[in-house]
Write an enzyme that holds these catalytic residues in place. Sequence first.
Site, mmCIF file in Angstrom:
data_model
loop_
_atom_site.group_PDB
_atom_site.id
_atom_site.type_symbol
_atom_site.label_atom_id
_atom_site.label_comp_id
_atom_site.label_asym_id
_atom_site.label_seq_id
_atom_site.Cartn_x
_atom_site.Cartn_y
_atom_site.Cartn_z
ATOM 1 N N TYR A 139 -5.140 -0.706 -19.601
ATOM 2 C CA TYR A 139 -6.684 -0.872 -20.011
ATOM 3 C C TYR A 139 -6.884 -0.915 -21.337
ATOM 4 C CZ TYR A 139 -7.770 -3.150 -15.500
ATOM 5 O OH TYR A 139 -8.080 -3.716 -14.307
ATOM 6 N N GLY B 160 -6.730 -9.322 -10.485
ATOM 7 C CA GLY B 160 -5.497 -8.968 -11.206
ATOM 8 C C GLY B 160 -5.017 -7.439 -10.483
ATOM 9 N N ASP B 161 -5.750 -6.593 -10.144
ATOM 10 C CA ASP B 161 -5.570 -5.259 -9.790
ATOM 11 C C ASP B 161 -4.910 -5.354 -8.492
ATOM 12 O OD1 ASP B 161 -6.370 -4.045 -11.958
ATOM 13 O OD2 ASP B 161 -8.491 -4.352 -11.491
ATOM 14 N N ARG B 162 -5.458 -6.116 -7.583
ATOM 15 C CA ARG B 162 -4.952 -6.590 -6.132
ATOM 16 C C ARG B 162 -3.655 -7.305 -6.242
ATOM 17 N NH1 ARG B 162 -5.509 -4.726 -1.315
ATOM 18 N NH2 ARG B 162 -3.440 -4.454 -2.100
#
Length: 462
Positions: free
Chosen positions: A137, A253-255
């Site tokens: 990030y 996007g994290d999933r």
Amino acid sequence: MRIVVVGDVMLDVDLSGEATRLSPDAPVPVVDVSGVRRRAGGAGLVARMLAQDGWPVTLVTVLGNDDAGSQLRAHLAGVRLVAGTSGYPSPVKTRVRAGSHPVVRFDQGCEKTPVPDVSPAMLRAVEHAGVVIVADYGRGLAANPQLRDVLARLAGEVPIIWDPHPSGPEPVPGVAVVTPNISEATKAAIQAGPGSAAGSADAVAEILLKRWRSQAVLVTKGEEGAVLLRQGDTAARAVPAPRVEAGDPCGAGDRLAASLAVHLLAGRDLPDAAALAVHDAADFLAAGGVSALPDTADAAAGHSAPAAGRRTTEPLLLARSVRESGGKVVATGGCFDLIHAGHIRSLTAARELGDCLIVCLNSDDSVRRLKGPERPIIGQHDRAELLLAMECVDAVMVFDEDTPEAALDRLRPDIWVKGGDYKGSRLPEADLVESWGGRCLTVPFHPARSTTGLADALAKVS
């Protein structure tokens, strides 16, 4: 086989309420805040998703010695945390929403900081991974040279999924797959230098595959799905996404990264893992996205996390978790337009056949094609919510086709159950289910109870 998430963590704060008037000081809405939710964001959100699905996960990160850092530690309960000290304030992102509409976001402590140091314990945790997710990030951890050396050495041994950030470093060479969204990918391709003008997603993927020297690039395109290009491929392959109604794309996007890790760890090849991960991300958004995640206030207060997979909105991950623990996955399907006593009895009987019950639910479009333009009476989201409210139903998987076969092929249950009205005849899905060693069974059918009969009666009353 532990999943290790490496990356930057921030505290996400959501302020939600209603805006019914403008401020007298300026033409801006006044939001009457009725709810406040806090959660770990960034790499912390990836780790939380995996932990709540029952996977053994370690989060390797750095945290600030401040109130936000303390809150992050509390909201990461259930995750094995190996954290160094950042030496800087913890980043906090506060979003204000009026109803379903975002109004403004405040960022605190989110400015770029020097590359943080890593501890020997952090490096050891990465070295013991069965699969690694680098959730960058842009806060500098992914640029640490010692960490990059370890990741570069592991790249040939374990799958590494690298979720890049425009402000972060390039992935180390040899990672299994890099997962930029189309905006990030286009920007990176343009930065590749003269002659690297960005074009289609396929062209962008080709540029980045050469530049990053990864084994593959998966460029995500939101509701359009993704494109996957691997080393040695002559052309990129499209990875379609199912149609879903989704508002806030936050966390998709994290999933996707979390699901890729799970499917690669389970031994699937990358094209299959990518297809499943794209569907998992769509399911996540259709179920409400980050706003539907369990509130971490319980974790912060010391309450235990839910049992692995129980009440999850991720049916594929639930199925894999149950199978990994030696259990049996049971699935059934239907429109469930008006739920009646016959449905409840059949679902209860189906649940008793195994260790979890997943309902394959026809989407609204599917019901209209099968039942006519006046159906469904109840929309798919409400139908799914009603089903999930039943103790016997563990997850719901919405499918858009006329038959559940595509959904079944993804889910691969041990037992496929239909009502006893099929008794004496071979189920249409039998050949498919038996192809992976599953069984088809029927449960008792209760006559004089039907959705069509109820719908006709309601039509007469109205």
